[in-house]
Each structure stands twice: as C-alpha cells, then as structure tokens.
Scaffold this motif. Structure first.
Motif, mmCIF file in Angstrom:
data_model
loop_
_atom_site.group_PDB
_atom_site.id
_atom_site.type_symbol
_atom_site.label_atom_id
_atom_site.label_comp_id
_atom_site.label_asym_id
_atom_site.label_seq_id
_atom_site.Cartn_x
_atom_site.Cartn_y
_atom_site.Cartn_z
ATOM 1 N N SER A 1 53.019 -3.916 -2.699
ATOM 2 C CA SER A 1 53.410 -3.600 -1.324
ATOM 3 C C SER A 1 54.074 -4.780 -0.649
ATOM 4 C CB SER A 1 52.175 -3.158 -0.533
ATOM 5 O OG SER A 1 52.514 -2.937 0.817
ATOM 6 N N ALA A 2 53.508 -5.971 -0.866
ATOM 7 C CA ALA A 2 54.077 -7.168 -0.250
ATOM 8 C C ALA A 2 55.472 -7.440 -0.783
ATOM 9 C CB ALA A 2 53.170 -8.368 -0.526
ATOM 10 N N MET A 3 55.660 -7.225 -2.099
ATOM 11 C CA MET A 3 56.974 -7.449 -2.695
ATOM 12 C C MET A 3 57.985 -6.457 -2.147
ATOM 13 S SD MET A 3 55.756 -8.167 -6.588
ATOM 14 C CE MET A 3 57.394 -7.969 -7.237
ATOM 15 N N LEU B 1 61.767 -6.927 0.161
ATOM 16 C CA LEU B 1 63.090 -6.460 -0.232
ATOM 17 C C LEU B 1 63.893 -6.028 0.993
ATOM 18 C CD1 LEU B 1 62.211 -4.337 -3.390
ATOM 19 C CD2 LEU B 1 63.188 -6.633 -3.316
ATOM 20 N N PRO B 2 65.219 -6.231 0.947
ATOM 21 C CA PRO B 2 66.045 -5.829 2.091
ATOM 22 C C PRO B 2 66.125 -4.316 2.222
ATOM 23 C CG PRO B 2 67.414 -6.578 0.277
ATOM 24 C CD PRO B 2 65.998 -6.889 -0.107
ATOM 25 N N ARG C 1 63.624 1.431 -3.377
ATOM 26 C CA ARG C 1 63.154 0.133 -2.885
ATOM 27 C C ARG C 1 64.110 -0.489 -1.870
ATOM 28 N NH1 ARG C 1 59.478 -2.871 -7.263
ATOM 29 N NH2 ARG C 1 58.805 -1.071 -8.480
ATOM 30 N N LEU C 2 65.400 -0.222 -2.039
ATOM 31 C CA LEU C 2 66.388 -0.847 -1.145
ATOM 32 C C LEU C 2 66.892 0.096 -0.063
ATOM 33 C CD1 LEU C 2 68.599 -2.804 -3.733
ATOM 34 C CD2 LEU C 2 66.674 -3.667 -2.372
ATOM 35 N N ASN C 3 66.478 1.368 -0.124
ATOM 36 C CA ASN C 3 66.959 2.383 0.818
ATOM 37 C C ASN C 3 68.478 2.521 0.734
ATOM 38 O OD1 ASN C 3 67.108 4.352 2.803
ATOM 39 N ND2 ASN C 3 66.881 2.896 4.517
#
Length: 263
Positions: free
Chosen positions: A18-20, A24-25, A67-69
């Motif tokens: 979750s922290a990673m 992420l942008p 992850r990056l949307n």
C-alpha cells in the motif's frame, strides 16, 4: 505463535504494498497508446480458439495502468516497423519482448528491464543432426529462421554463423510465430529465441519441439518510448514496485510455468 507471525507478516506485506502504491504518481486517467506485435508467446499473442490478445506483457500493462491511473489503448504493427514508429511518436509505448540495446537507445528511450532472459536453440523434437551451435554451424545444409533486426538474428549471424548478415542460411520471417511454424514444417532447422518463450513452446508442443545446446547469451527486455517521453519515470516506478511486491514473479509463474499455449 506461528499463526500470529503469519498474520503479522501478511499485514506488513500489505502495508508495504500500500505504501509503495501511494508513492507512485497518479497520471489522472491519461490515455497511453501502446503498440505491440501479438506474435511472441507467452509475452503477447493471439490465444488459439478465443482470438483474444493475451500474455505476460498485457497483464503487466494492465497492472501498470491500475497503479498509475492510465487508460491503455492498443494498436498492432509488425516488428520491423515498431521501433521507427515509436521513435517518430506515432505511439506512446512499444512492447514485444524488446531487448535493451545501445543502438536502439539512440532513437528510443527504454524503461528499466522488466525481464531478463537467455537465448536458446529451439529445434524439432526428433532433431539429431546437431546438438549445439558449433555442430549447427558446421553443417552448411542447415537453416535458421529469424526476424531481421532482432537479437536472435544478430546472435545467429555473429555467435552461431560466420558474421555475414546476408548469409543464405538465415531464412527471414516477419514474425517469430511464422519462424516456429516453418521449424515445425521442416522448412528450417533452428529458431533462436529467449528461454522463456522457448520453454513455453516446448511445453505446448507435446514433444514436437525441444531445446538443445548451451544458452547463447543474456538479454534484458524493456518497454520503448519516444525520446524524452514523460512516461519513462512513472513506468519505471511501477516496474520497480511490481518487482518488490512479487507481482513480476507471479506473472512469470502464470505465463511461463502454468499457462499452456494452445490449451
């Protein structure tokens, strides 16, 4: 105590993941046009029967998109046209098991490596005329299939044969899959490929194909972008996160061990 330790470890892994993800942008749903060949199983290919485009790279890109949307749109192109097209900015990203090389990096930007592979010799299951690169090279009647401009082509020319890029012993095909079909049909005697794809074909061949000889070299695969692309840094961050939390290992298990091409 073991149960408690397992819960603690799982909680820590979830917290770390979750922290990673939070680090992420967020690219705000940006549309990214990805071009691929769909001819390099199990990285990306058309599934027999369903006709769906699937594979390791599709799953990886779907995970990166989450992850990056970003929103991914796919296009298809032949291998020999891919790097020039991405270089010219026709597409945002290219993927098809592209080996990271200095000459290519002069015209496109690469991501960090998402996979490391080694070159192997793929032959028919009943092949007995040669057992390694030296014995293949020694028999002038034996032919190799390769796509021009690819790592297998150059390894075949310089590491197996005599360094002549015009050698008639390399039969050129537009796609990797066409070369494998020619091997099965007996039109050529050898296909050089990375070990991951080679093992996938062998596993699906029911004894029709095998790998012989020693590995011929190591190559790193990366995604390609137009020079100066602002996607390189966020994609690299996503790849690093997927490596750290085990996602890349899980994809390797799914596509190189569990999935059987053709059923």
């Amino acid at each position: 105590m073991k149960f408690l330790a397992a819960i603690t470890a799982a909680a820590l892994a979830a917290f770390t993941s979750s922290a990673m993800a939070q680090d992420l942008p967020d690219l705000g749903g940006k549309t990214v046009v990805v071009v691929t060949e769909n001819a390099y199983p199990p990285l990306q290919f058309i599934e027999p029967g369903s006709g769906d485009a699937i594979g390791w790279e599709y799953d990886a890109m779907a995970e990166i998109a989450t992850r990056l949307n970003i929103t991914v749109e796919y296009q298809n192109i032949s291998w020999d046209a891919m790097i020039p097209a991405v270089s010219e900015g026709q597409y945002d990203l290219g993927m098809t098991g592209i080996t990271i090389r200095e000459d290519r990096a002069e015209i496109v930007d690469f991501s960090e490596a998402y996979m490391r592979s080694e070159m192997v010799m793929l032959v028919r299951g009943d092949e007995e005329r040669f057992t390694d690169a030296a014995s293949f090279a020694a028999d002038a009647d034996l032919l190799m299939a390769a796509q021009p401009g690819t790592t297998p082509f150059y390894v075949g020319v310089y590491d197996v044969l005599d360094g002549d890029e015009a050698t008639p012993r390399i039969v050129k095909f537009e796609t990797f899959g066409a070369g494998v079909q020619a091997l099965r049909a007996g039109d050529v005697d050898l296909v050089l490929t990375d070990g991951t794809a080679g093992n996938g074909y062998v596993a699906a061949s029911d004894g029709g194909l095998k790998i012989v000889g020693e590995k011929l070299g190591t190559e790193d695969f990366g995604f390609i972008f137009p020079k100066g692309s602002d996607l390189v840094a966020p994609i690299n961050a996503a790849i690093a996160a997927m490596g750290a939390d085990g996602t890349l290992d899980a994809l390797n298990t799914k596509w190189f061990l569990d999935y059987k091409i053709g059923g």
